[in-house]
Design a protein around this motif. Structure first.
Motif, PDB file in Angstrom:
ATOM      1  N   GLN A 101       0.733  -1.212  -0.082  1.00 43.02           N
ATOM      2  CA  GLN A 101      -0.301   0.446   0.408  1.00 43.02           C
ATOM      3  C   GLN A 101       0.579   0.921  -0.398  1.00 43.02           C
ATOM      4  OE1 GLN A 101      -3.217  -0.136  -0.221  1.00 43.02           O
ATOM      5  NE2 GLN A 101      -3.181  -1.804  -0.703  1.00 43.02           N
ATOM      6  N   TYR A 102       1.339   1.443   1.285  1.00 42.54           N
ATOM      7  CA  TYR A 102       2.556   2.774   1.157  1.00 42.54           C
ATOM      8  C   TYR A 102       3.237   2.383   2.301  1.00 42.54           C
ATOM      9  CZ  TYR A 102      -1.084   3.250   4.898  1.00 42.54           C
ATOM     10  OH  TYR A 102      -1.151   3.089   6.260  1.00 42.54           O
ATOM     11  N   LEU A 103       4.680   3.204   2.217  1.00 44.45           N
ATOM     12  CA  LEU A 103       5.887   3.872   2.889  1.00 44.45           C
ATOM     13  C   LEU A 103       5.836   4.622   3.750  1.00 44.45           C
ATOM     14  CD1 LEU A 103       8.659   1.841   3.616  1.00 44.45           C
ATOM     15  CD2 LEU A 103       9.621   3.625   1.782  1.00 44.45           C
ATOM     16  N   ASP A 104       5.594   4.395   4.957  1.00 45.21           N
ATOM     17  CA  ASP A 104       6.276   6.665   5.633  1.00 45.21           C
ATOM     18  C   ASP A 104       7.347   5.798   5.959  1.00 45.21           C
ATOM     19  OD1 ASP A 104       3.333   6.304   5.837  1.00 45.21           O
ATOM     20  OD2 ASP A 104       2.648   5.963   7.612  1.00 45.21           O
ATOM     21  N   LEU A 105       7.748   7.271   6.323  1.00 47.95           N
ATOM     22  CA  LEU A 105       9.067   7.827   6.550  1.00 47.95           C
ATOM     23  C   LEU A 105       8.789   8.749   7.885  1.00 47.95           C
ATOM     24  CD1 LEU A 105      12.303   8.386   6.885  1.00 47.95           C
ATOM     25  CD2 LEU A 105      11.785  10.390   5.564  1.00 47.95           C
TER      26      LEU A 105
END
Length: 726
Positions: free
Chosen positions: A128-132
């Motif tokens: 889905q997504y990659l958070d920093l």
């Protein structure tokens, strides 16, 4: 910026957080910094360095760095990053650099035992997504999903882009689906404008025109394939992802490597991001075409800016008065300010002078979408590299001079020169190289194996009569002869495919002075291998993959992806080590490295995979007759030119066929290993004891010999000067 965002005071505890060793164990690097032509604030700088020998094989995540300016007491955190050519880079953020100044800095490098609290980190919601995050607070979100299940999901996921969060990490400052809530495109102005993104609406390829701006409406997509690199630390975080630009038939037109680097900054900066992309034409010539409104690298604020009143609408600033962005070309930068959630945010967009020209900015829309556009042809097989920087601050638009300084720091920032590198104390004694003592490992033995008829399987010769070679045994194994069994009960809960077994093996290995397991993985992506590899690394024990002849490239890639990021995975010259045994199916090393995301250090006995070090066992010890009728023949390595090999192999038994324990013979085998580092002081030792800790090497306690095999092995390792005491 809010208090949780502030970095003041964090640097005061770096020494404690790093857990730096005494001065005699630290390495100091002295640096000279030449200021740029303008004053710079919070400017990232770096220098290429040579890592100290004792840190050369330590994962960069476990190298702590403290920096001090000459004459100052303040400690500034640093970070080691492996560059594109696997060159070690030392990075830090200089709080202030006067124009044309000369300052001197000292960096102390040491292995750290704990991770910092105030560091960048990655958190992936798979698929889905990659958070920093920084210190647990969200900074950016990389949207990479592609879901074709419904028309709505296609509209939400056809474009790969980056979101920016506010200073608290709670609200998005940019437009686009967030991966959590439905994206109602009929209620959003220009819903295809999403965060920080790139595309061209009139891309030409193969005599046809493709729209890689609106994309989903015509079936085109930017499809994120995988992450090639994820780096995070106290100074910066970098991601590099492979993105395919495909037409509606799935044909790839461009292969993009999209790299974003976020740097640590103080108030009032929310984000300092460098965007680099490499666009490769993989199937023929590509012409990037379009117009300033529908092409290029762009930033789009949250849709609430479009819906709001005049007080939140976007305003713009350029590098000098009188600029008309619709006519004036090749502007170095543009600034935009907008209101959101009761606050004001300002964004500076910087175009690197090395990017194609002429450039036209779209920087006049009151809803805030802005960025630079150009036209460019990419020849078949060629790569176009682009570089930009985005600065987001909370507050009113900075003045023109301040923004000019930021641009100057991006293009021609301070220069760092390494003056010297030496131990932290002049009285420090140089340490010997950190040798590796390892064995091949595979716990093949399930519960009750020892008393089952199946124990006569290939290579398992515990029950072979003394003095009888495996090849001479008629009818297989003699179950009544010489039953050498492990010390523990065969009816216990011990079994080869469980964590308890692995933990027991590691206990015996450590007692013997062994530091590393080369775990054999064979064909099939098997859960048993997952269990063993995961269990070994969970014990913080040295580990590398040994790929046997039946393994395929795809299987090797999957195993490496699973394990090589662990800090206890073995590295040589900063590269993860892979032992290639046989290699009959391992053919494409470049593909393996691309899929894994970094270069590997390949050793082995098969040249097809292009190993870095070709290890022929007979270079070290000739295979001896397992019947015991002949003594092994040694080769004196001091007379052979093998010092080029960072890893030495020593074969102690013949094809896994040793039939009994002989302490004197074991000592003789180790004698050649002991002599090797004496004549080659900079070489590492990798003692490959055929075949596993539980197959005839007898580095384990047995009922007949108790702990003698373990203790004699320990004695030999101590003779190398690598392990002290019992």
């Amino acid at each position: 910026m809010k208090s949780k965002r502030k970095f003041v005071g964090a640097v005061l505890v770096i020494g404690v957080v790093f857990g730096l060793a005494g001065a005699s164990e630290a390495q100091e690097i002295r640096l000279r910094v030449s200021g740029a032509k303008v004053d710079c604030v919070d400017v990232p700088v770096h220098a290429d360095i040579e890592l100290p020998e004792r840190l050369a094989n330590v994962p960069v995540e476990y190298i702590g760095v403290e920096l001090r300016q000459q004459g100052g007491a303040k400690v500034v955190p640093g970070q080691i990053v492996m560059g594109r050519e696997r060159q070690a880079e030392l990075w830090w953020v200089m709080p202030r650099v006067k124009a044309n100044s000369i300052t001197r800095w000292t960096a102390a490098l040491s292995r750290r035992e704990k991770a910092d609290k105030e560091v960048f980190s990655w958190k992936d919601k798979e698929g889905q997504y990659l958070d920093l995050l920084f210190d647990g607070r969200k900074v950016t979100r990389y949207m990479y999903a592609l879901d074709r299940s419904t028309k709505q999901r296609v509209l939400e996921t056809y474009k790969t882009f980056l979101h920016v969060f506010d200073a608290e990490g709670e609200n998005l400052l940019t437009n686009g689906p967030d991966g959590l809530h439905p994206y109602l495109t009929n209620k959003i102005l220009y819903p295809h404008h999403r965060g920080i993104f790139i595309g061209w609406n009139r891309l030409e390829f193969g005599g046809k025109r493709y729209d890689f701006w609106h994309m989903g409406e015509q079936g085109r997509v930017q499809k994120a394939q995988r992450f090639l690199e994820l780096t995070a630390g106290p100074v910066l975080a970098k991601s590099n992802s492979l993105v395919h630009w495909n037409n509606k038939n799935g044909e790839m037109i461009i292969a993009e490597q999209r790299e974003t680097t976020v740097f640590r900054q103080g108030d009032p900066t929310v984000l300092l991001l460098e965007f680099r992309t490499r666009l490769k034409a993989v199937s023929g010539d590509v012409f990037l075409d379009g117009d300033p409104e529908h092409a290029g690298f762009q930033y789009r604020p949250h849709d609430d800016v479009a819906k709001g009143g005049k007080d939140v609408k976007a305003t713009y600033l350029f590098h000098k008065e009188g600029i008309n962005p619709k006519k004036d070309k090749d502007l170095p930068w543009a600034g935009m300010s907008y209101g959101l959630n009761g606050r004001r945010y300002s964004v500076q967009y910087m175009d690197h002078p090395g990017n194609p020209k002429p450039v036209i900015y779209s920087a006049y829309r009151d809803y805030g979408r802005f960025g630079a556009f150009f036209k460019k042809e990419i020849g078949d097989g060629e790569t176009l590299t682009l570089r930009y920087q985005i600065l987001v601050v909370e507050g009113e638009m900075p003045d023109r001079q301040e923004m000019a300084s930021k641009y100057s720091a991006f293009v021609v920032g301070p220069k760092v020169e390494v003056v010297s590198s030496e131990p932290a104390m002049e009285t420090a004694v140089a340490k010997k190289p950190s040798h590796i003592i390892g064995i091949n490992y595979a716990a093949w033995y399930p519960k009750g194996w020892w008393d089952e008829p199946g124990a006569e399987g290939y290579g398992h010769v515990w029950r072979v009569r003394e003095g009888v070679s495996a090849k001479d045994r008629p009818g297989g194994v003699n179950l009544n002869a010489n039953p050498v069994k492990p010390l523990f009960s065969p009816h216990s809960e011990y079994g080869g495919w469980n964590k308890k077994a692995v933990r027991w093996d590691i206990q015996q290995a450590r007692r013997a002075g062994i530091t590393t397991f080369a775990m054999t993985v064979s064909h099939g992506f098997r859960k048993e291998y997952h269990l063993m590899g995961d269990a070994i690394l969970a014990e913080n024990f040295g580990f590398l993959v040994m790929a046997d002849a039946r393994l395929t490239d795809d299987e090797l890639i999957r195993y490496l992806r699973r394990w090589i990021r662990h800090p206890f995975y073995l590295r040589i010259d900063g590269r993860p080590v892979v032992w290639v045994y046989g290699g009959s199916k391992l053919a494409d090393r470049e593909r393996v490295e691309l899929e894994v995301g970094e270069p590997i250090y390949a050793i082995g006995s098969h040249g097809r995979f292009r190993v870095d070090v070709f290890c022929n066992y007979s270079w070290i010890v000739d295979i001896f007759d397992p019947s015991g009728r002949a003594e092994p023949r040694y080769r004196d390595l001091s007379k052979r030119k093998v010092s080029f090999a960072p890893i030495m192999t020593a074969m102690f038994t013949g094809g896994g066929q040793s039939t009994s324990w002989d302490a004197d013979r074991w000592r003789r085998y180790w004698g050649i290993v002991v002599r090797y580092p004496q004549n080659n002081p900079h070489a590492d030792i990798y003692a490959v004891i055929w075949n596993e800790i539980f197959e005839t090497s007898l580095i384990l306690p047995t009922r007949e010999y108790s702990y003698e095999p373990v203790e004699v092995t320990r004695e030999m390792v101590e003779n190398l000067g690598l392990v002290k005491g019992k």
